[in-house]
Design a protein around this motif. Sequence first.
Motif, PDB file in Angstrom:
ATOM      1  N   ARG A  98      -5.819  68.634  74.316  1.00  0.00           N
ATOM      2  CA  ARG A  98      -6.229  67.344  73.761  1.00  0.00           C
ATOM      3  C   ARG A  98      -5.238  66.869  72.696  1.00  0.00           C
ATOM      4  NH1 ARG A  98     -10.985  65.348  74.764  1.00  0.00           N
ATOM      5  NH2 ARG A  98     -11.858  67.402  75.180  1.00  0.00           N
ATOM      6  N   TRP A  99      -4.723  67.781  71.886  1.00  0.00           N
ATOM      7  CA  TRP A  99      -3.760  67.387  70.860  1.00  0.00           C
ATOM      8  C   TRP A  99      -2.445  66.929  71.489  1.00  0.00           C
ATOM      9  CZ3 TRP A  99      -4.494  65.719  66.274  1.00  0.00           C
ATOM     10  CH2 TRP A  99      -5.606  66.145  65.542  1.00  0.00           C
ATOM     11  N   ARG A 122      -3.107  63.468  72.661  1.00  0.00           N
ATOM     12  CA  ARG A 122      -3.080  62.546  71.525  1.00  0.00           C
ATOM     13  C   ARG A 122      -1.652  62.220  71.108  1.00  0.00           C
ATOM     14  NH1 ARG A 122      -7.799  65.982  68.468  1.00  0.00           N
ATOM     15  NH2 ARG A 122      -9.593  64.925  69.440  1.00  0.00           N
ATOM     16  N   VAL A 163      -0.285  59.685  73.505  1.00  0.00           N
ATOM     17  CA  VAL A 163      -0.838  58.346  73.319  1.00  0.00           C
ATOM     18  C   VAL A 163      -0.236  57.679  72.082  1.00  0.00           C
ATOM     19  CG1 VAL A 163      -2.938  57.047  72.802  1.00  0.00           C
ATOM     20  CG2 VAL A 163      -2.992  58.856  74.515  1.00  0.00           C
ATOM     21  N   VAL A 164      -0.155  58.408  70.979  1.00  0.00           N
ATOM     22  CA  VAL A 164       0.396  57.836  69.741  1.00  0.00           C
ATOM     23  C   VAL A 164       1.850  57.427  69.950  1.00  0.00           C
ATOM     24  CG1 VAL A 164       1.044  58.361  67.360  1.00  0.00           C
ATOM     25  CG2 VAL A 164      -1.195  59.059  68.224  1.00  0.00           C
ATOM     26  N   SER A 173       1.227  57.912  80.166  1.00  0.00           N
ATOM     27  CA  SER A 173       0.367  58.111  79.002  1.00  0.00           C
ATOM     28  C   SER A 173      -0.984  57.412  79.130  1.00  0.00           C
ATOM     29  CB  SER A 173       1.074  57.600  77.734  1.00  0.00           C
ATOM     30  OG  SER A 173       2.289  58.279  77.525  1.00  0.00           O
ATOM     31  N   CYS A 175      -5.323  58.191  77.352  1.00  0.00           N
ATOM     32  CA  CYS A 175      -6.075  57.380  76.388  1.00  0.00           C
ATOM     33  C   CYS A 175      -7.566  57.685  76.441  1.00  0.00           C
ATOM     34  CB  CYS A 175      -5.847  55.897  76.664  1.00  0.00           C
ATOM     35  SG  CYS A 175      -4.143  55.338  76.405  1.00  0.00           S
ATOM     36  N   PHE A 211      -8.504  61.042  74.401  1.00  0.00           N
ATOM     37  CA  PHE A 211      -8.089  61.080  72.995  1.00  0.00           C
ATOM     38  C   PHE A 211      -9.228  61.582  72.114  1.00  0.00           C
ATOM     39  CE2 PHE A 211      -6.918  59.569  68.830  1.00  0.00           C
ATOM     40  CZ  PHE A 211      -5.550  59.613  68.819  1.00  0.00           C
ATOM     41  N   PHE A 212     -10.452  61.123  72.435  1.00  0.00           N
ATOM     42  CA  PHE A 212     -11.630  61.534  71.676  1.00  0.00           C
ATOM     43  C   PHE A 212     -12.364  62.647  72.420  1.00  0.00           C
ATOM     44  CE2 PHE A 212     -10.814  57.080  70.670  1.00  0.00           C
ATOM     45  CZ  PHE A 212     -10.704  57.157  69.283  1.00  0.00           C
ATOM     46  N   ARG A 213     -12.982  63.517  71.667  1.00  0.00           N
ATOM     47  CA  ARG A 213     -13.633  64.683  72.263  1.00  0.00           C
ATOM     48  C   ARG A 213     -14.892  64.291  73.026  1.00  0.00           C
ATOM     49  NH1 ARG A 213     -14.406  69.907  68.626  1.00  0.00           N
ATOM     50  NH2 ARG A 213     -12.150  69.790  68.886  1.00  0.00           N
ATOM     51  N   GLY A 256     -10.311  53.489  74.428  1.00  0.00           N
ATOM     52  CA  GLY A 256      -9.366  53.918  75.457  1.00  0.00           C
ATOM     53  C   GLY A 256      -8.880  52.755  76.293  1.00  0.00           C
TER      54      GLY A 256
END
Length: 206
Positions: free
Chosen positions: A51-52, A55, A58-59, A117, A121, A124-126, A136
């Motif tokens: 997940r990181w 992220r 995405v960033v 990517s 999106c 990104f959130f759990r 997203g």
Amino acid sequence: MLYAGLFIAGLMSHISWGYLQGLLDNWADMFRLTFFGILLFSTVTSTSHLRWIARAFVVMAMLMAVHAILQDVRGFGFAGQRPILSWRPNVDYLVPRSKFFGIFDDPNDLGQFLVASMPFCFVFFRRRRFLAFALGCSAVWVLFLGLRAPLSRGSQVGLVATAGVVAAMFLFKKHHRFVLALGLIGGLLAIPVSGRFLGAAWERVD
């Protein structure tokens, strides 16, 4: 095994048309990518790690998308970087195509990264809540606006393929693998007869 295959394919891509010097010039870059790819794969041992990484994708993609949009709207992006001018036979004049820095100093590479990517999106959130889904979708829209600036035909093909995969997995949850296989076979069979419909983008599809 996939990384080993990537390394071999990267070298053989030059040999396939008899360019031995290309293999000699390319092996160090391919080895670096393969080596660090294997290190990354070895250290990512949990869904939290994955997940990181998503992220980070995405960033970085959002930053690149804003940079591309700025080049398209005002003529220059971060640090004053300007787009390249590329000749387009279908419109018969030069068109500006946004790019980024470093290994993405090419509109096609920038566009491919933005497309790759987009699915991240939504992880990104759990927790999968409506707000997370809405954010997203908003992030994907920003990436889509950024994708329009490089004018990359390969990225457009990738976007269609990505949308097809997402649609198949959403609409045919239990049988999505079968549907994807049919889509792949159908797409391959359609390539020989699709040239007159796709124009200059045909070679990208091929």
